[in-house]
Design an enzyme around this catalytic site. Structure first.
Site, PDB file in Angstrom:
ATOM      1  N   ASP A   1       0.878  -1.178   0.000  1.00 34.32           N
ATOM      2  CA  ASP A   1       0.000   0.000   0.000  1.00 34.32           C
ATOM      3  C   ASP A   1       0.909   1.220   0.000  1.00 34.32           C
ATOM      4  O   ASP A   1       1.805   1.324   0.851  1.00 34.32           O
ATOM      5  CB  ASP A   1      -0.896  -0.021   1.245  1.00 34.32           C
ATOM      6  CG  ASP A   1      -2.022   1.002   1.165  1.00 34.32           C
ATOM      7  OD1 ASP A   1      -1.713   2.201   0.989  1.00 34.32           O
ATOM      8  OD2 ASP A   1      -3.192   0.612   1.271  1.00 34.32           O
ATOM      9  N   ILE A   2       0.718   2.133  -0.956  1.00 34.69           N
ATOM     10  CA  ILE A   2       1.650   3.276  -1.061  1.00 34.69           C
ATOM     11  C   ILE A   2       1.355   4.392  -0.058  1.00 34.69           C
ATOM     12  O   ILE A   2       2.135   5.324   0.066  1.00 34.69           O
ATOM     13  CB  ILE A   2       1.725   3.863  -2.497  1.00 34.69           C
ATOM     14  CG1 ILE A   2       0.340   4.220  -3.021  1.00 34.69           C
ATOM     15  CG2 ILE A   2       2.466   2.922  -3.429  1.00 34.69           C
ATOM     16  CD1 ILE A   2       0.404   5.103  -4.259  1.00 34.69           C
TER      17      ILE A   2
ATOM     18  N   GLN B   1     -14.446   2.742   1.545  1.00 34.46           N
ATOM     19  CA  GLN B   1     -13.737   2.204   0.370  1.00 34.46           C
ATOM     20  C   GLN B   1     -13.407   3.345  -0.594  1.00 34.46           C
ATOM     21  O   GLN B   1     -14.266   4.186  -0.883  1.00 34.46           O
ATOM     22  CB  GLN B   1     -14.602   1.152  -0.344  1.00 34.46           C
ATOM     23  CG  GLN B   1     -13.867   0.455  -1.490  1.00 34.46           C
ATOM     24  CD  GLN B   1     -14.707  -0.629  -2.183  1.00 34.46           C
ATOM     25  OE1 GLN B   1     -15.891  -0.804  -1.882  1.00 34.46           O
ATOM     26  NE2 GLN B   1     -14.096  -1.332  -3.112  1.00 34.46           N
TER      27      GLN B   1
ATOM     28  N   HIS C   1     -10.289  -5.429  -2.314  1.00 30.63           N
ATOM     29  CA  HIS C   1      -8.942  -5.649  -1.757  1.00 30.63           C
ATOM     30  C   HIS C   1      -9.009  -5.902  -0.268  1.00 30.63           C
ATOM     31  O   HIS C   1      -9.813  -5.316   0.437  1.00 30.63           O
ATOM     32  CB  HIS C   1      -8.013  -4.466  -2.043  1.00 30.63           C
ATOM     33  CG  HIS C   1      -8.616  -3.136  -1.707  1.00 30.63           C
ATOM     34  ND1 HIS C   1      -9.530  -2.524  -2.527  1.00 30.63           N
ATOM     35  CD2 HIS C   1      -8.450  -2.313  -0.653  1.00 30.63           C
ATOM     36  CE1 HIS C   1      -9.897  -1.379  -1.979  1.00 30.63           C
ATOM     37  NE2 HIS C   1      -9.268  -1.230  -0.830  1.00 30.63           N
TER      38      HIS C   1
ATOM     39  N   HIS D   1      -6.907  -5.527   3.170  1.00 30.91           N
ATOM     40  CA  HIS D   1      -5.760  -4.863   3.798  1.00 30.91           C
ATOM     41  C   HIS D   1      -5.130  -5.820   4.808  1.00 30.91           C
ATOM     42  O   HIS D   1      -5.842  -6.497   5.557  1.00 30.91           O
ATOM     43  CB  HIS D   1      -6.212  -3.640   4.607  1.00 30.91           C
ATOM     44  CG  HIS D   1      -6.780  -2.519   3.785  1.00 30.91           C
ATOM     45  ND1 HIS D   1      -6.041  -1.428   3.410  1.00 30.91           N
ATOM     46  CD2 HIS D   1      -8.020  -2.302   3.285  1.00 30.91           C
ATOM     47  CE1 HIS D   1      -6.801  -0.584   2.725  1.00 30.91           C
ATOM     48  NE2 HIS D   1      -8.016  -1.092   2.630  1.00 30.91           N
TER      49      HIS D   1
HETATM   50  P1  AMP Z   1      -9.759   1.401   0.510  1.00 31.90           P
HETATM   51  O1  AMP Z   1      -9.916   2.809   0.988  1.00 31.90           O
HETATM   52  O2  AMP Z   1     -10.124   0.335   1.468  1.00 31.90           O
HETATM   53  O3  AMP Z   1     -10.453   1.282  -0.823  1.00 31.90           O
HETATM   54  O4  AMP Z   1      -8.217   1.184   0.300  1.00 31.90           O
HETATM   55  C1  AMP Z   1      -7.511   1.636  -0.792  1.00 31.90           C
HETATM   56  C2  AMP Z   1      -6.072   1.547  -0.401  1.00 31.90           C
HETATM   57  O5  AMP Z   1      -5.305   1.596  -1.580  1.00 31.90           O
HETATM   58  C3  AMP Z   1      -5.609   2.697   0.504  1.00 31.90           C
HETATM   59  O6  AMP Z   1      -5.027   2.149   1.670  1.00 31.90           O
HETATM   60  C4  AMP Z   1      -4.598   3.433  -0.361  1.00 31.90           C
HETATM   61  O7  AMP Z   1      -3.528   3.910   0.399  1.00 31.90           O
HETATM   62  C5  AMP Z   1      -4.161   2.379  -1.342  1.00 31.90           C
HETATM   63  N1  AMP Z   1      -3.727   2.823  -2.656  1.00 31.90           N
HETATM   64  C6  AMP Z   1      -4.283   3.777  -3.441  1.00 31.90           C
HETATM   65  N2  AMP Z   1      -3.639   3.858  -4.614  1.00 31.90           N
HETATM   66  C7  AMP Z   1      -2.649   2.930  -4.575  1.00 31.90           C
HETATM   67  C8  AMP Z   1      -1.632   2.510  -5.484  1.00 31.90           C
HETATM   68  N3  AMP Z   1      -1.478   3.075  -6.682  1.00 31.90           N
HETATM   69  N4  AMP Z   1      -0.793   1.516  -5.106  1.00 31.90           N
HETATM   70  C9  AMP Z   1      -0.926   0.941  -3.893  1.00 31.90           C
HETATM   71  N5  AMP Z   1      -1.856   1.277  -3.003  1.00 31.90           N
HETATM   72  C10 AMP Z   1      -2.704   2.254  -3.324  1.00 31.90           C
END
Ligand code: AMP
Length: 151
Positions: free
Chosen positions: A46-47, A109, A115, A117
């Site tokens: 996760d970035i 979300q 996804h 976590h």
């Molecule tokens: P959610 O809010 O549960 O949909 O989680 C989305 C997650 O994706 C968040 O923790 C973000 O930090 C992560 N995220 C968003 N864009 C990217 C990306 N390009 N690569 C990796 N993680 C990402």
């Protein structure tokens, strides 16, 4: 008054958006720091981590939320989550960990591709804000390497 951040609405009956960021990662159109990949799943860093070692497991199947996921993909995600979570715990020397997944905007979300976590937890260490601050790439790569060696 409730302050809402500007964000895309994700509803439980949304059609799958082929241009969401994780779809692009799966097609290799966007970079990601891969931890593990098999026929049905991908795990990557996760970035904007809420803890060092925060990573995500996604199905290759297009699914917006848990309700869209086939049982086969759900099982594959859990199998990969189990492998990766064990590696994260070892790599981060974490006494505990969390697994979480959010379905729809009202649940928080932000990316419309299902996804899971995985978040290592340590006593007294609060989580960072959700999807807020990008981590330094060097730090992410270093953490990823530690996790990969444990898979
Ligand atoms: P959610 O809010 O549960 O949909 O989680 C989305 C997650 O994706 C968040 O923790 C973000 O930090 C992560 N995220 C968003 N864009 C990217 C990306 N390009 N690569 C990796 N993680 C990402």
């Amino acid at each position: 008054k409730l302050q809402m951040r500007e964000k895309t609405m994700i509803k439980l009956d949304d059609a799958y958006d082929e241009n969401n960021i994780f779809a692009k990662i799966l097609r290799g159109e966007m970079p990601s720091i891969t931890l593990y990949e098999d026929e049905k799943t991908l795990a990557f860093m996760d970035i904007m981590p809420q803890a060092t070692g925060h990573c995500l497991v996604i199905p290759k199947e297009p699914a917006v939320t848990f309700l869209d996921l086939s049982e086969d993909s759900a099982a594959a995600v859990m199998a990969t989550a189990k492998k990766v979570a064990a590696a994260v715990v070892r790599a981060m020397e974490a006494p505990s960990f969390m697994m979480a997944q959010l379905n729809g905007s009202a649940a928080g979300q932000t990316v419309p591709h299902y996804h899971m976590h995985i978040l290592p937890r340590h006593d007294g260490l609060e989580l960072e804000f959700h999807a807020r601050a990008p981590e330094d790439m060097a730090v992410l790569n270093e953490t990823a390497e530690k996790i990969r060696t444990q898979i």
